[in-house]
Design a protein around this motif. Structure first.
Motif, PDB file in Angstrom:
ATOM      1  N   GLY A 217     -11.370  -3.652   3.732  1.00  0.00           N
ATOM      2  CA  GLY A 217     -10.825  -3.066   5.120  1.00  0.00           C
ATOM      3  C   GLY A 217      -9.283  -3.099   5.231  1.00  0.00           C
ATOM      4  O   GLY A 217      -8.536  -2.547   6.068  1.00  0.00           O
ATOM      5  N   MET A 218      -8.812  -3.793   4.072  1.00  0.00           N
ATOM      6  CA  MET A 218      -7.314  -3.913   3.853  1.00  0.00           C
ATOM      7  C   MET A 218      -6.620  -2.558   3.964  1.00  0.00           C
ATOM      8  O   MET A 218      -5.595  -2.382   4.442  1.00  0.00           O
ATOM      9  CB  MET A 218      -6.885  -4.649   2.789  1.00  0.00           C
ATOM     10  CG  MET A 218      -7.380  -6.081   2.850  1.00  0.00           C
ATOM     11  SD  MET A 218      -6.731  -7.121   4.521  1.00  0.00           S
ATOM     12  CE  MET A 218      -4.863  -6.779   4.290  1.00  0.00           C
ATOM     13  N   GLU A 219      -7.210  -1.451   3.302  1.00  0.00           N
ATOM     14  CA  GLU A 219      -6.523  -0.350   3.059  1.00  0.00           C
ATOM     15  C   GLU A 219      -6.594   0.413   4.388  1.00  0.00           C
ATOM     16  O   GLU A 219      -5.370   1.013   4.806  1.00  0.00           O
ATOM     17  CB  GLU A 219      -7.047   0.710   1.915  1.00  0.00           C
ATOM     18  CG  GLU A 219      -8.744   0.656   2.156  1.00  0.00           C
ATOM     19  CD  GLU A 219      -9.444   1.483   3.429  1.00  0.00           C
ATOM     20  OE1 GLU A 219      -8.550   2.358   3.481  1.00  0.00           O
ATOM     21  OE2 GLU A 219     -10.439   1.061   3.846  1.00  0.00           O
ATOM     22  N   GLN A 220      -7.450   0.119   5.295  1.00  0.00           N
ATOM     23  CA  GLN A 220      -7.463   0.772   6.715  1.00  0.00           C
ATOM     24  C   GLN A 220      -6.154  -0.075   7.455  1.00  0.00           C
ATOM     25  O   GLN A 220      -5.510   0.946   8.346  1.00  0.00           O
ATOM     26  CB  GLN A 220      -8.769   0.529   7.406  1.00  0.00           C
ATOM     27  CG  GLN A 220      -8.899   1.131   8.944  1.00  0.00           C
ATOM     28  CD  GLN A 220      -8.640   2.558   8.842  1.00  0.00           C
ATOM     29  OE1 GLN A 220      -9.560   3.182   8.382  1.00  0.00           O
ATOM     30  NE2 GLN A 220      -7.424   3.107   9.468  1.00  0.00           N
ATOM     31  N   ILE A 221      -6.139  -1.448   7.595  1.00  0.00           N
ATOM     32  CA  ILE A 221      -5.079  -1.858   8.108  1.00  0.00           C
ATOM     33  C   ILE A 221      -3.772  -1.464   7.737  1.00  0.00           C
ATOM     34  O   ILE A 221      -2.648  -1.154   8.614  1.00  0.00           O
ATOM     35  CB  ILE A 221      -5.139  -3.381   7.920  1.00  0.00           C
ATOM     36  CG1 ILE A 221      -6.398  -3.883   8.482  1.00  0.00           C
ATOM     37  CG2 ILE A 221      -3.975  -4.142   8.337  1.00  0.00           C
ATOM     38  CD1 ILE A 221      -6.916  -5.525   8.304  1.00  0.00           C
ATOM     39  N   ALA A 222      -3.590  -1.356   6.153  1.00  0.00           N
ATOM     40  CA  ALA A 222      -2.223  -0.896   5.894  1.00  0.00           C
ATOM     41  C   ALA A 222      -1.999   0.689   6.420  1.00  0.00           C
ATOM     42  O   ALA A 222      -0.798   0.856   6.792  1.00  0.00           O
ATOM     43  CB  ALA A 222      -2.252  -0.625   4.289  1.00  0.00           C
ATOM     44  N   ARG A 223      -2.970   1.440   6.498  1.00  0.00           N
ATOM     45  CA  ARG A 223      -2.756   2.748   7.234  1.00  0.00           C
ATOM     46  C   ARG A 223      -2.334   2.745   8.672  1.00  0.00           C
ATOM     47  O   ARG A 223      -1.499   3.457   9.038  1.00  0.00           O
ATOM     48  CB  ARG A 223      -4.020   3.761   6.920  1.00  0.00           C
ATOM     49  CG  ARG A 223      -4.364   4.108   5.721  1.00  0.00           C
ATOM     50  CD  ARG A 223      -5.024   5.259   5.420  1.00  0.00           C
ATOM     51  NE  ARG A 223      -6.484   5.278   5.901  1.00  0.00           N
ATOM     52  CZ  ARG A 223      -7.277   4.602   5.673  1.00  0.00           C
ATOM     53  NH1 ARG A 223      -7.429   4.329   4.309  1.00  0.00           N
ATOM     54  NH2 ARG A 223      -8.462   4.603   6.235  1.00  0.00           N
ATOM     55  N   ASP A 224      -3.025   2.049   9.327  1.00  0.00           N
ATOM     56  CA  ASP A 224      -2.709   1.692  10.684  1.00  0.00           C
ATOM     57  C   ASP A 224      -1.460   1.179  11.055  1.00  0.00           C
ATOM     58  O   ASP A 224      -0.733   1.575  11.890  1.00  0.00           O
ATOM     59  CB  ASP A 224      -3.743   0.754  11.347  1.00  0.00           C
ATOM     60  CG  ASP A 224      -5.113   1.453  11.526  1.00  0.00           C
ATOM     61  OD1 ASP A 224      -5.366   2.444  11.340  1.00  0.00           O
ATOM     62  OD2 ASP A 224      -6.158   0.803  11.481  1.00  0.00           O
ATOM     63  N   ALA A 225      -0.951   0.222  10.102  1.00  0.00           N
ATOM     64  CA  ALA A 225       0.414  -0.322  10.205  1.00  0.00           C
ATOM     65  C   ALA A 225       1.339   0.554   9.834  1.00  0.00           C
ATOM     66  O   ALA A 225       2.533   0.611  10.556  1.00  0.00           O
ATOM     67  CB  ALA A 225       0.535  -1.607   9.241  1.00  0.00           C
ATOM     68  N   ARG A 226       1.126   1.576   8.941  1.00  0.00           N
ATOM     69  CA  ARG A 226       2.043   2.614   8.356  1.00  0.00           C
ATOM     70  C   ARG A 226       2.173   3.495   9.651  1.00  0.00           C
ATOM     71  O   ARG A 226       3.546   3.806   9.948  1.00  0.00           O
ATOM     72  CB  ARG A 226       1.513   3.352   7.373  1.00  0.00           C
ATOM     73  CG  ARG A 226       2.594   4.409   6.769  1.00  0.00           C
ATOM     74  CD  ARG A 226       3.613   3.396   6.173  1.00  0.00           C
ATOM     75  NE  ARG A 226       4.921   4.221   5.596  1.00  0.00           N
ATOM     76  CZ  ARG A 226       5.672   4.766   6.383  1.00  0.00           C
ATOM     77  NH1 ARG A 226       6.014   4.451   7.672  1.00  0.00           N
ATOM     78  NH2 ARG A 226       6.760   5.570   5.699  1.00  0.00           N
ATOM     79  N   ILE A 227       1.419   3.943  10.394  1.00  0.00           N
ATOM     80  CA  ILE A 227       1.707   4.893  11.327  1.00  0.00           C
ATOM     81  C   ILE A 227       2.391   4.346  12.474  1.00  0.00           C
ATOM     82  O   ILE A 227       3.271   4.825  13.315  1.00  0.00           O
ATOM     83  CB  ILE A 227       0.277   5.465  11.932  1.00  0.00           C
ATOM     84  CG1 ILE A 227       0.629   6.668  12.932  1.00  0.00           C
ATOM     85  CG2 ILE A 227      -0.483   4.487  12.755  1.00  0.00           C
ATOM     86  CD1 ILE A 227       1.250   7.750  12.330  1.00  0.00           C
TER      87      ILE A 227
END
Length: 213
Positions: free
Chosen positions: A35-45
């Protein structure tokens, strides 16, 4: 004054934290499993919506600091920093060391603001080129003050024994604040330098040089 700093600075550092989370997992951080890639996408937006970091920075420096208050918002906040720090600056404790750093940063923030204000009168490109670095500098210094507040309260509760948490919790607060002052706050120095760098390096290239043809 507070919203653009908090929104811009915290979302940028939040994105950095998310990327470090991927790095900790190594290749496993890049795939779906943890799930780290999802956290990174959420943080990016978060750095984009409700005003990108660049827009927040222009709002902070151009509108709130220079036009609306002529630096008064910075002077008012740094006075709060100064009043807190001077109470502890002579102590031979971690909080004392943090307080001495805060006194320096309070003065430095005002000097930086004044330098930009004076130069912007004759260089119309300065606000645009300095704004993001000014926002990040402001964020690092503002967060230093809030970490010092937490460290001060933690030290108080350790001393009087009235804390609701275990002593280790309050000791960890102080240690985290020490980490921030030693390892993260120095980043403000680079942002300060860039904020007052000549704008020629940013503006001199012809627009045609940015084409892909």
């Amino acid at each position: 004054f507070f919203p653009p700093i908090l929104k811009g600075f915290l979302t940028e550092t939040g994105l950095e934290a998310a990327n470090l989370g991927i790095q900790v997992f190594g290749g496993h951080g890049y795939i779906h499993d943890h799930g780290m890639e999802q956290i990174a996408r959420d943080a990016r937006i978060a750095t984009l919506y409700e005003g990108t970091t660049g827009i927040q920075a222009l709002d902070l420096l151009g509108r709130k600091v220079l036009l609306a208050t002529k630096g008064k918002c910075v002077r008012d906040f740094t006075k709060v920093m100064f009043d807190f720090a001077k109470q502890h600056a002579l102590a031979g404790t971690p909080l004392g060391k943090m307080s001495r750093s805060l006194l320096k940063r309070a003065l430095e923030w005002n000097v930086l603001t004044t330098r930009i204000m004076l130069r912007a009168r004759s260089d119309r490109e300065l606000v645009g080129s300095a704004s993001v670095d000014y926002l990040m500098y402001s964020g690092y210094v503002m967060m230093a003050y809030f970490w010092a507040l937490q460290a001060g309260k933690a030290a108080e509760l350790l001393a009087n024994g009235k804390g609701k948490e275990a002593d280790a919790f309050y000791q960890a607060k102080i240690q985290t604040a020490e980490f921030y002052f030693a390892r993260l706050l120095p980043r403000a120095n680079a942002h300060r330098t860039c904020a007052v760098a000549p704008t020629k390096a940013v503006m001199q290239m012809d627009n045609n040089h940015f084409t892909l043809e």
